[in-house]
Write an enzyme that holds these catalytic residues in place. Structure first.
Site, PDB file in Angstrom:
ATOM      1  CE1 TYR A 161     -80.398  14.480  76.922  1.00  0.00           C
ATOM      2  CE2 TYR A 161     -82.315  13.199  76.288  1.00  0.00           C
ATOM      3  CZ  TYR A 161     -81.770  14.305  76.902  1.00  0.00           C
ATOM      4  OH  TYR A 161     -82.585  15.227  77.512  1.00  0.00           O
ATOM      5  CE  LYS A 165     -81.535  13.867  80.557  1.00  0.00           C
ATOM      6  NZ  LYS A 165     -81.411  14.797  81.698  1.00  0.00           N
ATOM      7  CB  ILE A 194     -89.608  21.490  77.585  1.00  0.00           C
ATOM      8  CG1 ILE A 194     -90.130  20.192  78.243  1.00  0.00           C
ATOM      9  CG2 ILE A 194     -90.035  22.732  78.367  1.00  0.00           C
ATOM     10  CD1 ILE A 194     -91.642  20.038  78.259  1.00  0.00           C
TER      11      ILE A 194
HETATM   12  P1  NAD Z   1     -80.900  24.196  78.547  1.00  0.00           P
HETATM   13  O1  NAD Z   1     -79.753  23.917  77.649  1.00  0.00           O
HETATM   14  O2  NAD Z   1     -81.804  25.337  78.246  1.00  0.00           O
HETATM   15  O3  NAD Z   1     -80.396  24.350  80.048  1.00  0.00           O
HETATM   16  C1  NAD Z   1     -79.453  23.437  80.596  1.00  0.00           C
HETATM   17  C2  NAD Z   1     -78.590  24.166  81.601  1.00  0.00           C
HETATM   18  O4  NAD Z   1     -77.675  23.215  82.153  1.00  0.00           O
HETATM   19  C3  NAD Z   1     -77.762  25.298  80.970  1.00  0.00           C
HETATM   20  O5  NAD Z   1     -77.912  26.495  81.701  1.00  0.00           O
HETATM   21  C4  NAD Z   1     -76.344  24.778  81.043  1.00  0.00           C
HETATM   22  O6  NAD Z   1     -75.367  25.795  81.199  1.00  0.00           O
HETATM   23  C5  NAD Z   1     -76.415  23.867  82.264  1.00  0.00           C
HETATM   24  N1  NAD Z   1     -75.309  22.912  82.287  1.00  0.00           N
HETATM   25  C6  NAD Z   1     -74.846  22.159  81.259  1.00  0.00           C
HETATM   26  N2  NAD Z   1     -73.769  21.473  81.654  1.00  0.00           N
HETATM   27  C7  NAD Z   1     -73.559  21.785  82.962  1.00  0.00           C
HETATM   28  C8  NAD Z   1     -72.587  21.408  83.916  1.00  0.00           C
HETATM   29  N3  NAD Z   1     -71.586  20.553  83.618  1.00  0.00           N
HETATM   30  N4  NAD Z   1     -72.673  21.922  85.157  1.00  0.00           N
HETATM   31  C9  NAD Z   1     -73.661  22.795  85.475  1.00  0.00           C
HETATM   32  N5  NAD Z   1     -74.588  23.206  84.604  1.00  0.00           N
HETATM   33  C10 NAD Z   1     -74.536  22.707  83.356  1.00  0.00           C
HETATM   34  O7  NAD Z   1     -81.736  22.853  78.589  1.00  0.00           O
HETATM   35  P2  NAD Z   1     -83.211  22.490  79.153  1.00  0.00           P
HETATM   36  O8  NAD Z   1     -84.030  22.144  77.993  1.00  0.00           O
HETATM   37  O9  NAD Z   1     -83.657  23.488  80.139  1.00  0.00           O
HETATM   38  O10 NAD Z   1     -82.854  21.116  79.872  1.00  0.00           O
HETATM   39  C11 NAD Z   1     -82.807  20.956  81.276  1.00  0.00           C
HETATM   40  C12 NAD Z   1     -82.844  19.476  81.568  1.00  0.00           C
HETATM   41  O11 NAD Z   1     -84.042  18.923  81.032  1.00  0.00           O
HETATM   42  C13 NAD Z   1     -81.690  18.679  80.938  1.00  0.00           C
HETATM   43  O12 NAD Z   1     -81.293  17.665  81.860  1.00  0.00           O
HETATM   44  C14 NAD Z   1     -82.349  18.039  79.722  1.00  0.00           C
HETATM   45  O13 NAD Z   1     -81.686  16.863  79.336  1.00  0.00           O
HETATM   46  C15 NAD Z   1     -83.732  17.790  80.256  1.00  0.00           C
HETATM   47  N6  NAD Z   1     -84.774  17.639  79.254  1.00  0.00           N
HETATM   48  C16 NAD Z   1     -85.072  18.653  78.384  1.00  0.00           C
HETATM   49  C17 NAD Z   1     -86.095  18.474  77.469  1.00  0.00           C
HETATM   50  C18 NAD Z   1     -86.501  19.543  76.490  1.00  0.00           C
HETATM   51  O14 NAD Z   1     -87.279  19.246  75.570  1.00  0.00           O
HETATM   52  N7  NAD Z   1     -86.036  20.776  76.630  1.00  0.00           N
HETATM   53  C19 NAD Z   1     -86.806  17.270  77.442  1.00  0.00           C
HETATM   54  C20 NAD Z   1     -86.498  16.271  78.344  1.00  0.00           C
HETATM   55  C21 NAD Z   1     -85.474  16.458  79.260  1.00  0.00           C
END
Ligand code: NAD
Length: 258
Positions: A161, A165, A194
């Protein structure tokens, strides 16, 4: 109500991946509330259609498309459909991503490594590859790629991961350099913890799990998806007009002391 109405994206077209959940959904809604026409893309249809309904309820133009961001053809087709429907592309939030099960470098399977690099990192290259020519045709644009605190600091048992990133962070900077003189800005956004379905999976969704992860946040709470959405809109707006090639942390000081 998000903070989005402070921004005006009237007449603009935004493209959001991973829009069926969490940060992507909140950002798609924020763009729509700010007056943009929005293409929402996701691999998971139920969440995608829920976001579509929420945007349609605002009376905003929305195009919902199934798109696997690991597939170049899917991304190109979604962007071509965006141009066919809305005529231009001004802002892109390349956000779809997956988590990695905790595992040491020795224990991380090759399959999981390939998967996390493909969904989180290769997708960002593919998105920018197809978006930048369309933005050039539209007279410029702004791209925000979702990195992470894990794109700024190393985290034990998260090597795949973190590699994905850190890759997003540096790919954003390189793209920014390459297109800075052609009216395209590219930034990486590095959220802290988040409160989304991804974090619910990570914590097991229990109060104890939530409390344990909140301990990592100096502000004493998780961030809200709407706070990340507002940051994306800022970066894509004229207010962020001189910001490009930056990795912006929005993380409650999670990485500040490291
Ligand atoms: P989430 O799981 O709620 O949403 C992620 C979305 O991406 C989902 O709707 C999923 O279906 C979609 N997805 C996954 N694989 C896919 C693919 N191959 N093609 C198209 N869509 C796809 O997650 P989130 O927390 O909203 O995360 C969104 C982004 O933020 C991600 O890149 C995650 O790594 C990053 N992020 C999240 C956090 C956190 O704490 N939530 C922190 C840092 C970074």
């Amino acid at each position: 109500m998000t903070q989005a109405p402070r921004f005006d994206f009237s007449g603009k077209v935004a493209f959001v991946t991973g829009a069926g959940s969490g940060i992507g959904r909140a950002t798609a809604l924020a763009f729509a509330e700010a007056g943009a026409a929005v293409t929402i893309a996701d691999i998971a249809l139920p969440g995608l259609h829920e976001t579509e309904s929420q945007i349609a309820a605002l009376g905003a133009p929305v195009l919902a498309l199934r798109c696997d961001v690991t597939q170049s053809a899917d991304i190109k087709a979604a962007l071509d459909a965006t141009i066919a429907r809305f005529g231009r592309l001004d802002a892109a939030f390349n956000n779809a991503g997956i988590e990695q099960p905790g595992a040491s470098i020795v224990d991380l399977t090759e399959e999981m490594l390939d998967r996390v690099l493909s969904v989180n990192l290769k997708s960002v290259f593919l998105c920018m590859k197809h978006q930048i020519p369309l933005m050039l045709q539209s007279g410029g644009g702004a791209i925000v790629n979702t990195s992470s605190g894990a794109g700024v600091i190393a985290i034990r048992n998260q090597s795949g991961y973190c590699a994905s990133k850190f890759g997003v962070t540096v790919a954003s900077k390189v793209a920014a350099l390459e297109y800075a003189d052609q009216g395209i800005r590219v930034n990486a956004l590095c959220p802290g913890i988040i409160d989304t379905p991804m974090i619910a999976r990570y914590t097991g969704g229990t109060e104890a799990g939530r409390a344990a992860i909140i301990k990592q946040e100096p502000v004493g709470r998780m961030g809200r998806p709407e706070e990340i959405a507002a940051t994306v809109l800022f970066l894509c707006s004229d207010m962020g007009g001189f910001i490009t090639g930056h990795a912006l942390v929005a993380d409650g000081a999670q990485t500040a002391g490291i």
